[in-house]
Design a protein around this motif. Sequence first.
Motif, PDB file in Angstrom:
ATOM      1  N   ASP A 134      38.967  40.305  39.324  1.00 51.52           N
ATOM      2  CA  ASP A 134      40.303  40.354  38.736  1.00 51.52           C
ATOM      3  C   ASP A 134      41.140  39.118  39.068  1.00 51.52           C
ATOM      4  O   ASP A 134      42.298  39.029  38.694  1.00 51.52           O
ATOM      5  CB  ASP A 134      41.048  41.630  39.140  1.00 51.52           C
ATOM      6  N   ALA A 135      40.549  38.137  39.757  1.00 54.12           N
ATOM      7  CA  ALA A 135      41.175  36.842  40.052  1.00 54.12           C
ATOM      8  C   ALA A 135      42.542  36.977  40.731  1.00 54.12           C
ATOM      9  O   ALA A 135      43.448  36.207  40.455  1.00 54.12           O
ATOM     10  CB  ALA A 135      41.275  35.999  38.783  1.00 54.12           C
ATOM     11  N   ASN A 136      42.667  37.925  41.676  1.00 53.17           N
ATOM     12  CA  ASN A 136      43.946  38.096  42.372  1.00 53.17           C
ATOM     13  C   ASN A 136      43.932  37.510  43.785  1.00 53.17           C
ATOM     14  O   ASN A 136      44.884  37.677  44.535  1.00 53.17           O
ATOM     15  CB  ASN A 136      44.353  39.573  42.404  1.00 53.17           C
ATOM     16  N   ILE A 190      38.130  49.586  44.046  1.00 50.26           N
ATOM     17  CA  ILE A 190      37.935  49.737  42.601  1.00 50.26           C
ATOM     18  C   ILE A 190      38.723  48.637  41.906  1.00 50.26           C
ATOM     19  O   ILE A 190      39.913  48.470  42.165  1.00 50.26           O
ATOM     20  CB  ILE A 190      38.424  51.117  42.114  1.00 50.26           C
ATOM     21  N   VAL A 191      38.064  47.900  41.011  1.00 52.28           N
ATOM     22  CA  VAL A 191      38.704  46.775  40.332  1.00 52.28           C
ATOM     23  C   VAL A 191      38.353  46.805  38.851  1.00 52.28           C
ATOM     24  O   VAL A 191      37.180  46.971  38.483  1.00 52.28           O
ATOM     25  CB  VAL A 191      38.238  45.429  40.952  1.00 52.28           C
ATOM     26  N   LYS A 192      39.364  46.627  37.985  1.00 49.97           N
ATOM     27  CA  LYS A 192      39.138  46.488  36.544  1.00 49.97           C
ATOM     28  C   LYS A 192      38.919  45.012  36.211  1.00 49.97           C
ATOM     29  O   LYS A 192      39.560  44.149  36.800  1.00 49.97           O
ATOM     30  CB  LYS A 192      40.337  47.015  35.755  1.00 49.97           C
ATOM     31  N   TYR A 193      38.029  44.740  35.256  1.00 55.19           N
ATOM     32  CA  TYR A 193      37.793  43.367  34.812  1.00 55.19           C
ATOM     33  C   TYR A 193      37.125  43.409  33.439  1.00 55.19           C
ATOM     34  O   TYR A 193      37.030  44.457  32.822  1.00 55.19           O
ATOM     35  CB  TYR A 193      36.960  42.593  35.844  1.00 55.19           C
ATOM     36  N   CYS A 194      36.665  42.267  32.963  1.00 54.03           N
ATOM     37  CA  CYS A 194      35.922  42.150  31.700  1.00 54.03           C
ATOM     38  C   CYS A 194      36.792  42.438  30.483  1.00 54.03           C
ATOM     39  O   CYS A 194      36.403  43.160  29.578  1.00 54.03           O
ATOM     40  CB  CYS A 194      34.678  43.025  31.704  1.00 54.03           C
TER      41      CYS A 194
END
Length: 196
Positions: free
Chosen positions: A33-35, A44-48
């Motif tokens: 997520d580039a944070n 848990i991470v959202k991406y794409c």
Amino acid sequence: DAADSVPQPVFDCNGNGIEDALDIAFGTSPDFDANGIPDECQGIVKYCTCPAPLGPCGNNDPNAGCINSTGVGALFTPSGSSSVAADDLVLTGSQLPLNKIGVMLSGNMSVGPLPFGDGLRCAGGLVARWPAKFTGATGTVTYGPGLSAYSAATWPPAKQLLPGTIWHFQFWFRDPPGPCSNGFNLTDAVVVFFGP
């Protein structure tokens, strides 16, 4: 001079002895997520998502998967935790075409993003296909809770959601009238760093 310098804090959220920014820069920890925080520290991470120019036919959506026949990209939203013991993770697909069938994919690696139908595939490696679901009259699907128990009862250990494993999830769905005319698309993705 050295006596006047103020020591800078060292951030090492995963305790591996490498400063977080270096961990990410050297590729020893992912940051989907580039944070600036190693993903394993977040659980848990959202991406794409599908920012320009990644949409297979210009069907970009920087906040979701690539645009589908609804006019927006589909989302895969997590709730609950990454705890295997709690087994309370829920993944909900939304902004999906109505009354279409699809399957959740889980993969032990991130790939691409790779053009796949009208969308982008990011879940790869050793892939498992979960039971098919219909999006119904609301254009939504839900998987979980009980995903860890289901994986343990259904698949060999290599595909199970166990503590210490990392799994990437996406929902792959039929979309015959989609913008690129490939007949199917995907949501954005969720990566889960499973803990005890």
